[in-house]
Design an enzyme around this catalytic site. Structure first.
Site, PDB file in Angstrom:
ATOM      1  CG  HIS A   1       2.790  -3.515  10.194  1.00 47.12           C
ATOM      2  ND1 HIS A   1       2.771  -3.570   8.816  1.00 47.12           N
ATOM      3  CD2 HIS A   1       2.214  -2.338  10.532  1.00 47.12           C
ATOM      4  CE1 HIS A   1       2.202  -2.484   8.340  1.00 47.12           C
ATOM      5  NE2 HIS A   1       1.857  -1.703   9.368  1.00 47.12           N
TER       6      HIS A   1
ATOM      7  CD  GLU B   1      -1.111   3.494  11.928  1.00 42.69           C
ATOM      8  OE1 GLU B   1      -0.937   4.240  12.916  1.00 42.69           O
ATOM      9  OE2 GLU B   1      -0.233   3.326  11.062  1.00 42.69           O
TER      10      GLU B   1
END
Length: 194
Positions: free
Chosen positions: A9, A82
């Protein structure tokens, strides 16, 4: 052959401050948005079949900016969220070193659990999208876990610092996942930090 481009990201304010994010849901900052747009320009020169993203805001926003150029079917997969870093989330590197010098963070997701879920996610991609070109927007910890597992520890976690919006390339060939390249950032050269 199934091909996956792993895209970390774009930058968040916590990335810029070197705060560990984990599963804390932090959005992209303006630099991160520009990084995602630069990634889109780079990726639109190839043919892609599908885009997959972690459900956290920073990955979804990165995926949506890229997908505005590519117009692909977009799916969320929990497997690629994550790693949870427990009580260390939100801390800077200096804070973590002072409070947890052994790097054991109470409440942190176990390494074995992380690798199991991301490898299960890879298997699901291979099953659902065989012989397809896949974009997967995820997180530094997740991508590093994959790189570490696929390289038998030669690269990845503990050895590789992935840049925001970097691209890594893996493919499934002859019954195994192979790393083609990792942490590519040449598409980000024109992006200035905030």
């Amino acid at each position: 052959m199934t091909i996956i481009y792993l895209i970390r990201h774009g930058e968040t304010d916590w990335n810029a401050m070197e705060r560990i994010q984990g599963q804390t849901d932090i959005p992209l900052n303006e630099t991160g948005k520009r990084q995602a747009a630069a990634s889109a320009s780079h990726l639109k020169t190839a043919d892609w079949d599908v885009m997959i993203t972690s459900p956290l805001a920073r990955t979804k926003e990165t995926a949506e900016i890229i997908n505005a150029e590519l117009n692909l079917p977009l799916y969320e997969m929990e497997n690629f969220v994550e790693r949870g870093f427990g009580q260390a989330e939100g801390m800077t590197l200096a804070d973590r070193a002072a409070i947890f010098p052994d790097r054991i963070y109470p409440g942190q997701e176990e390494w074995a659990d992380l690798t199991r879920r991301v490898l299960d996610g890879l298997a699901e991609i291979r099953q659902n999208f065989p012989d397809r070109n896949v974009l997967l927007v995820s997180h530094g910890g997740v991508i590093n876990a994959l790189l570490s597992e696929l390289s038998n520890g030669e690269i990845g976690s503990g050895k590789t610092k992935l840049t925001n919006a970097s691209i890594s390339h893996i493919h499934f060939q002859e019954e195994q996942w192979l790393i083609r390249d990792f942490n590519r950032t040449d598409h980000l050269l024109s992006v200035e930090p905030q």
